[in-house]
Structure formats: C-alpha cells, structure tokens
Design a protein around this motif. Structure first.
Motif, PDB file in Angstrom:
ATOM      1  N   TRP A 149       0.889  -1.330  -0.032  1.00 53.47           N
ATOM      2  CA  TRP A 149       0.167   0.010  -0.153  1.00 53.47           C
ATOM      3  C   TRP A 149       0.668   1.238  -0.052  1.00 53.47           C
ATOM      4  N   ILE A 176       8.243   0.900   2.201  1.00 55.34           N
ATOM      5  CA  ILE A 176       7.199  -0.195   2.229  1.00 55.34           C
ATOM      6  C   ILE A 176       7.515  -1.328   2.143  1.00 55.34           C
ATOM      7  N   LEU A 246       3.841   6.391   8.370  1.00 51.62           N
ATOM      8  CA  LEU A 246       3.459   5.153   8.209  1.00 51.62           C
ATOM      9  C   LEU A 246       2.883   5.123   9.150  1.00 51.62           C
ATOM     10  N   ARG A 251      -0.662   2.754   7.412  1.00 53.03           N
ATOM     11  CA  ARG A 251       0.011   1.917   6.623  1.00 53.03           C
ATOM     12  C   ARG A 251       0.348   1.089   7.392  1.00 53.03           C
ATOM     13  N   PRO A 268      -5.365   1.475   4.817  1.00 49.94           N
ATOM     14  CA  PRO A 268      -5.075   2.750   4.212  1.00 49.94           C
ATOM     15  C   PRO A 268      -6.961   2.385   4.360  1.00 49.94           C
TER      16      PRO A 268
END
Length: 269
Positions: A149, A176, A246, A251, A268
C-alpha cells in the motif's frame, strides 16, 4: 503684314497639320498591327484569372477545415495532458528499486539444512515422544504476497512540515517495499514445517508463531522491529521518521508482545 510673313505663317500651319496626320497614321497602324492575337491574349488572361480564383477558393476551403479542426485538436491536447499527469502521478508512487523478495538472514541458515538434518537424525529417536507445539494452520497454496500500500504525493504533502522533514515519496515507498519483504519472510517461517528448518531457525519460528496467534495479529502480515535491516528502511533517524509517517497515514499499526515491538501492515482507510 507683308507677303513674306504671311508665307511663313502658312508654312507653319501646314507643317503642324502634317505632323498631326503622321501621328494619327501611326496610331492607326499600331491599333491594327496585331488584330488576331489581341483576342487570344485576353482569353489567356481570363483563363489565368479563373484558375487563380479556383486556387484561392481551395485555400479558403482548407483554411475553413483547419479552423473547424482546432476545437477537436484542443480537446485531444487536453486529454493527452490529463493522461500525462495520471502517468506521472502513477510513476511517482513506484519506488525506483524493487528488491527481490528474499527472506532476511534468519532463513539463510536453511542452506545448511541437509547437512544438519543428517547430523540430527541420530537424535530424533529419543525426541519422538516429545511434544512439539502445534503449528498454526498451513497457508493455502497460491497465497497472495503481502500488500504494497504505497502512499501518494498528496498524502505526503498533507503532512506537517515537521513530520515530513526531508522525506521523499521515493524513500517512503521503498521502505514500504522492505516492510512487505520482512512480513513475507515471517509468513514463510510460520508455514514452514520443522523438518525444513535448522534448529536455531526453528526456535525463532516458534516465537513468530506464538506472536501470529495473538489477538490483533492473527491473520495479518507483520514483522518485528528487530527485522528492520534495510536496504531502504533502517533503525536510524530517517527510518524512525518513516515509521512515524506510515503510522500516521494508517499503513502500519504497532503493538508490544513480550519484549517485541510488533509492526502490523494495515490497509489505509
């Protein structure tokens, strides 16, 4: 007036008449010199004029077509610019590097699996009656990899300047990608049977399985803070800033289980 002066005046008048007659004769000769070709020349001029008129009319028609096409061309340009912006936005979300999903060093020792397994075979007879902790249900075949994401440039810009600092979209999305790699390595440990793991790795697998069965973690992809070893995400000031961002953008979420700080990948909102 005497006779001599009168004769001179008469000669002058006669000379003037002769000069005028000569001029008239020349005009008549010039007028009738090319009587046939004059009509042909005028016809050619008329034909040339008509051809020029046709060319001018064709130019006018072409200009009218071009003018009518301008609105369509403007619409096409606008659509192309919108598509370009979309592609640039999509490109900005993608990290510059996509490291292969390779489990961290906690699985590297499995390379010596065959040799260690052969050494341990003699000890398995005495361990047959020892109870082994039950492993969680095995992963289904074809299980999807951990989700990626990535954040958008709008999300990054929405952060306050003190939180964003010097972080860039590329750095955050690369981190990520690293987190998904860590989570996949843990998922492999959870699903792996004991016979395929070395003894030291098996102890870690048991620990990861216990964490995976904890409420709030069960059924989700996660990794431990101790798994963070790069290449993009590290336990330095930048890495901690990325984790803060994040967490703020939804996230990831964090819980503490025992002495471990567990980081869970979250979708999210």
């Amino acid at each position: 007036m005497d006779v001599k002066e009168a004769g001179t005046s008469l000669d002058s008048i006669i000379s003037s008449f002769n000069t005028r007659i000569t001029e008239l004769q020349e005009l008549v000769i010039g007028r009738n010199m090319y009587p046939a070709s004059s009509i042909t020349d005028l016809t050619a001029v008329d034909a040339s004029l008509k051809a020029m008129e046709l060319q001018v009319q064709a130019i006018k028609d072409r200009l009218r077509d071009e003018i009518e096409a301008i609105p369509k061309a403007k619409k096409l340009i606008d659509a192309s610019l919108r598509q370009q912006k979309k592609l640039q936005s999509m490109y900005s979300y993608v990290p510059s590097n996509f490291p292969d999903r390779v489990a961290p060093s906690n699985l590297e020792s499995s390379k010596s699996l065959m040799s260690e397994t052969s050494k341990q075979c003699t000890n398995f007879g005495s361990e047959k009656h020892e109870e082994e902790p039950a492993a969680p249900p095995k992963e289904k075949k074809g299980r999807a990899p951990p989700p990626l994401w990535f954040i958008t440039i709008d999300e990054l810009d929405s952060l306050s300047s003190y939180m964003r600092g010097r972080l860039t979209l590329e750095k955050v999305n690369a981190a990520i990608n690293d987190m998904a790699t860590y989570a996949e390595a843990n998922a492999q440990l959870i699903a792996a049977p004991k016979k395929k793991l070395a003894e030291n790795v098996w102890e870690r697998a048991l620990e990861i399985r216990d964490i995976a069965m904890t409420g709030g973690v069960k059924g989700k992809y996660f990794f431990l803070e101790t798994d963070i070893k790069g290449p993009a995400l590290k336990l330095d000031n930048t890495g901690r800033a990325i984790l803060t961002v994040l967490r703020h953008l939804g996230r990831i979420s964090e819980i503490r289980i025992g002495h471990h700080r567990v980081i869970i990948l979250s979708k999210p909102q």
